[in-house]
Design a protein around this motif. Structure first.
Motif, PDB file in Angstrom:
ATOM      1  N   MET A 102      14.093-138.541  58.016  1.00 36.27           N
ATOM      2  CA  MET A 102      14.483-139.483  56.895  1.00 36.27           C
ATOM      3  C   MET A 102      13.319-140.565  57.204  1.00 36.27           C
ATOM      4  O   MET A 102      13.112-141.179  58.211  1.00 36.27           O
ATOM      5  N   PHE A 103      12.565-140.979  56.063  1.00 36.18           N
ATOM      6  CA  PHE A 103      11.416-141.941  56.176  1.00 36.18           C
ATOM      7  C   PHE A 103      11.860-143.046  55.238  1.00 36.18           C
ATOM      8  O   PHE A 103      12.793-143.173  54.568  1.00 36.18           O
ATOM      9  N   GLN A 104      11.131-144.193  55.788  1.00 33.31           N
ATOM     10  CA  GLN A 104      11.117-145.414  55.040  1.00 33.31           C
ATOM     11  C   GLN A 104      10.981-145.392  53.493  1.00 33.31           C
ATOM     12  O   GLN A 104      11.641-146.094  52.712  1.00 33.31           O
ATOM     13  N   ASN A 105      10.118-144.521  53.108  1.00 33.58           N
ATOM     14  CA  ASN A 105       9.912-144.500  51.747  1.00 33.58           C
ATOM     15  C   ASN A 105      10.739-143.304  51.044  1.00 33.58           C
ATOM     16  O   ASN A 105      10.679-142.938  49.872  1.00 33.58           O
ATOM     17  N   TYR A 106      11.561-142.629  51.777  1.00 34.46           N
ATOM     18  CA  TYR A 106      12.690-141.644  51.445  1.00 34.46           C
ATOM     19  C   TYR A 106      12.219-140.369  51.069  1.00 34.46           C
ATOM     20  O   TYR A 106      12.824-139.288  51.065  1.00 34.46           O
ATOM     21  N   ALA A 107      10.822-140.217  50.623  1.00 33.57           N
ATOM     22  CA  ALA A 107      10.137-138.760  50.524  1.00 33.57           C
ATOM     23  C   ALA A 107      10.761-137.987  49.578  1.00 33.57           C
ATOM     24  O   ALA A 107      10.934-136.704  49.895  1.00 33.57           O
ATOM     25  N   LEU A 108      11.014-138.643  48.643  1.00 33.64           N
ATOM     26  CA  LEU A 108      11.739-137.792  47.261  1.00 33.64           C
ATOM     27  C   LEU A 108      10.368-138.040  46.222  1.00 33.64           C
ATOM     28  O   LEU A 108       9.675-138.738  46.292  1.00 33.64           O
ATOM     29  N   VAL A 109      10.400-136.759  45.545  1.00 38.63           N
ATOM     30  CA  VAL A 109       9.529-136.923  44.125  1.00 38.63           C
ATOM     31  C   VAL A 109      10.140-137.729  43.188  1.00 38.63           C
ATOM     32  O   VAL A 109      11.199-137.193  42.503  1.00 38.63           O
ATOM     33  N   GLU A 110       9.772-138.865  42.896  1.00 40.72           N
ATOM     34  CA  GLU A 110      10.313-139.898  42.137  1.00 40.72           C
ATOM     35  C   GLU A 110      10.419-139.381  40.571  1.00 40.72           C
ATOM     36  O   GLU A 110      11.348-139.856  39.727  1.00 40.72           O
ATOM     37  N   GLN A 111       9.649-138.530  40.150  1.00 37.95           N
ATOM     38  CA  GLN A 111       9.558-137.944  38.987  1.00 37.95           C
ATOM     39  C   GLN A 111      10.541-136.949  38.582  1.00 37.95           C
ATOM     40  O   GLN A 111      10.463-136.545  37.388  1.00 37.95           O
ATOM     41  N   TRP A 112      11.020-136.229  39.495  1.00 35.66           N
ATOM     42  CA  TRP A 112      11.990-135.369  39.351  1.00 35.66           C
ATOM     43  C   TRP A 112      13.330-135.896  39.349  1.00 35.66           C
ATOM     44  O   TRP A 112      13.574-137.055  39.830  1.00 35.66           O
ATOM     45  N   THR A 113      14.446-134.983  38.961  1.00 28.56           N
ATOM     46  CA  THR A 113      15.722-135.401  39.041  1.00 28.56           C
ATOM     47  C   THR A 113      16.319-135.113  40.447  1.00 28.56           C
ATOM     48  O   THR A 113      15.474-134.506  41.591  1.00 28.56           O
ATOM     49  N   VAL A 114      17.325-135.629  40.872  1.00 31.16           N
ATOM     50  CA  VAL A 114      17.886-135.574  42.075  1.00 31.16           C
ATOM     51  C   VAL A 114      18.259-134.078  42.442  1.00 31.16           C
ATOM     52  O   VAL A 114      17.929-133.618  43.633  1.00 31.16           O
ATOM     53  N   LYS A 115      18.835-133.357  41.377  1.00 28.50           N
ATOM     54  CA  LYS A 115      19.192-132.091  41.632  1.00 28.50           C
ATOM     55  C   LYS A 115      17.778-131.205  41.903  1.00 28.50           C
ATOM     56  O   LYS A 115      17.986-130.341  42.857  1.00 28.50           O
ATOM     57  N   ARG A 116      16.688-131.405  41.270  1.00 27.73           N
ATOM     58  CA  ARG A 116      15.514-130.599  41.435  1.00 27.73           C
ATOM     59  C   ARG A 116      14.831-130.955  42.800  1.00 27.73           C
ATOM     60  O   ARG A 116      14.499-130.174  43.614  1.00 27.73           O
ATOM     61  N   ASN A 117      15.118-132.377  43.422  1.00 34.45           N
ATOM     62  CA  ASN A 117      14.605-132.567  44.900  1.00 34.45           C
ATOM     63  C   ASN A 117      15.549-131.600  45.828  1.00 34.45           C
ATOM     64  O   ASN A 117      15.098-131.210  46.539  1.00 34.45           O
ATOM     65  N   LEU A 118      16.864-131.586  45.708  1.00 38.60           N
ATOM     66  CA  LEU A 118      17.650-131.127  46.457  1.00 38.60           C
ATOM     67  C   LEU A 118      17.437-129.444  46.322  1.00 38.60           C
ATOM     68  O   LEU A 118      17.414-128.934  47.548  1.00 38.60           O
ATOM     69  N   THR A 119      17.112-129.098  45.109  1.00 37.07           N
ATOM     70  CA  THR A 119      16.892-127.475  44.937  1.00 37.07           C
ATOM     71  C   THR A 119      15.770-127.209  45.724  1.00 37.07           C
ATOM     72  O   THR A 119      15.645-126.063  46.518  1.00 37.07           O
ATOM     73  N   LEU A 120      14.699-128.147  45.653  1.00 33.86           N
ATOM     74  CA  LEU A 120      13.403-127.703  46.648  1.00 33.86           C
ATOM     75  C   LEU A 120      13.702-127.453  47.962  1.00 33.86           C
ATOM     76  O   LEU A 120      13.355-126.771  48.755  1.00 33.86           O
ATOM     77  N   ALA A 121      14.783-128.493  48.475  1.00 36.03           N
ATOM     78  CA  ALA A 121      15.221-128.314  49.971  1.00 36.03           C
ATOM     79  C   ALA A 121      15.838-127.122  50.369  1.00 36.03           C
ATOM     80  O   ALA A 121      15.586-126.513  51.284  1.00 36.03           O
ATOM     81  N   LEU A 122      16.664-126.670  49.226  1.00 37.41           N
ATOM     82  CA  LEU A 122      17.481-125.337  49.591  1.00 37.41           C
ATOM     83  C   LEU A 122      16.556-124.246  49.437  1.00 37.41           C
ATOM     84  O   LEU A 122      16.473-123.137  50.182  1.00 37.41           O
ATOM     85  N   ARG A 123      15.483-124.200  48.477  1.00 40.68           N
ATOM     86  CA  ARG A 123      14.502-123.117  48.453  1.00 40.68           C
ATOM     87  C   ARG A 123      13.641-122.894  49.646  1.00 40.68           C
ATOM     88  O   ARG A 123      13.282-121.882  50.218  1.00 40.68           O
ATOM     89  N   SER A 124      13.511-124.064  50.088  1.00 44.10           N
ATOM     90  CA  SER A 124      12.551-124.141  51.313  1.00 44.10           C
ATOM     91  C   SER A 124      13.133-123.359  52.789  1.00 44.10           C
ATOM     92  O   SER A 124      12.541-122.861  53.555  1.00 44.10           O
ATOM     93  N   ILE A 125      14.468-123.187  52.664  1.00 42.77           N
ATOM     94  CA  ILE A 125      15.070-122.579  53.743  1.00 42.77           C
ATOM     95  C   ILE A 125      15.990-121.429  53.309  1.00 42.77           C
ATOM     96  O   ILE A 125      16.436-120.552  54.209  1.00 42.77           O
ATOM     97  N   GLY A 126      15.380-120.944  52.175  1.00 37.38           N
ATOM     98  CA  GLY A 126      15.742-119.555  51.687  1.00 37.38           C
ATOM     99  C   GLY A 126      17.014-119.257  51.158  1.00 37.38           C
ATOM    100  O   GLY A 126      17.535-118.144  51.146  1.00 37.38           O
TER     101      GLY A 126
END
Length: 227
Positions: A102-126
């Motif tokens: 957890m970073f102070q700047n949140y480390a989210l892709v601001e131009q993406w949707t919430v779902k797309r950000n969370l999908t990326l996290a799930l893809r990264s763990i297979g």
């Protein structure tokens, strides 16, 4: 709740494994020694606060523990296995399967949707595509952000973005969580939400380490390490 134990930065405890340990760890920057000979053990199920004056090296220590930058001296082990000088592949695997940030700047892709950000996290763990939506819905519900999946991140407040950062941790369940000033600039309700979940991650058996200048947040910890 009992008061947390405040330790100096050489405290050790050798009872529980797998633990994250530092051995004679030191860091110097620009000719200045931030700290040296740190011998610390971070145990599963324990919530640890790193405190100290600005510039004392709290964030630097967090980055070193997270394999984001190297120490100047000493070693780090996890479950007895050395992480010092880890190869890029080993660091990648630790970040993908074991560590969460957890970073102070949140480390989210601001131009993406919430779902797309969370999908990326799930893809990264297979996680296969068929199992992602349910995980995302559950995580958003747990941080009181139901219905936010299609919102663009840049339209959210800082507190809402930090809740999404928590949801990202919830869907990954990392065994080591490193949080840098996770309640900085948040209002009372969002600060309480963040600290509630950090406490819950630890109670679920994770190693949770966070930096803070806030004394109230520090005293939620099981242990305070002052640098």
């Amino acid at each position: 709740m009992t008061s947390p134990t405040t330790l100096d930065a050489t405290a050790t405890d050798h009872n529980v494994v797998p633990s994250l340990d530092t051995h004679n760890l030191g860091k110097s920057m620009g000719g200045r020694t931030l700290w040296s000979n740190l011998n610390l053990r971070f145990q599963p199920g324990e919530l640890t606060a790193l405190t100290g004056e600005s510039g004392c090296g709290k964030t630097t220590l967090l980055n070193i523990l997270g394999l984001l930058e190297p120490p100047s001296s000493g070693t780090i082990t996890y479950g007895g296995q050395s992480l010092t000088g880890a190869s890029p592949r080993t660091a990648r695997l630790m970040h993908r399967h074991t560590m969460g940030f957890m970073f102070q700047n949140y480390a989210l892709v601001e131009q993406w949707t919430v779902k797309r950000n969370l999908t990326l996290a799930l893809r990264s763990i297979g996680i296969a595509a068929g199992g992602r939506s349910q995980r995302i819905r559950k995580a958003l519900r747990n941080v009181h952000m139901e219905g936010y999946g299609d919102r663009l991140v840049y339209t959210l407040s800082g507190g809402e973005q930090q809740r999404i950062a928590i949801a990202r941790l919830l869907i990954r369940s990392p065994r080591i969580i490193l949080a840098d000033e996770p309640t900085s600039s948040l209002d009372v309700d969002n600060r309480a939400m963040v600290m509630h979940h950090l406490r819950a991650f630890a109670d679920d058996g994770a190693i949770v380490i966070y930096t803070t200048h806030n004394q109230e947040d520090a005293h939620i910890a099981d242990r305070i390490i002052k640098l």
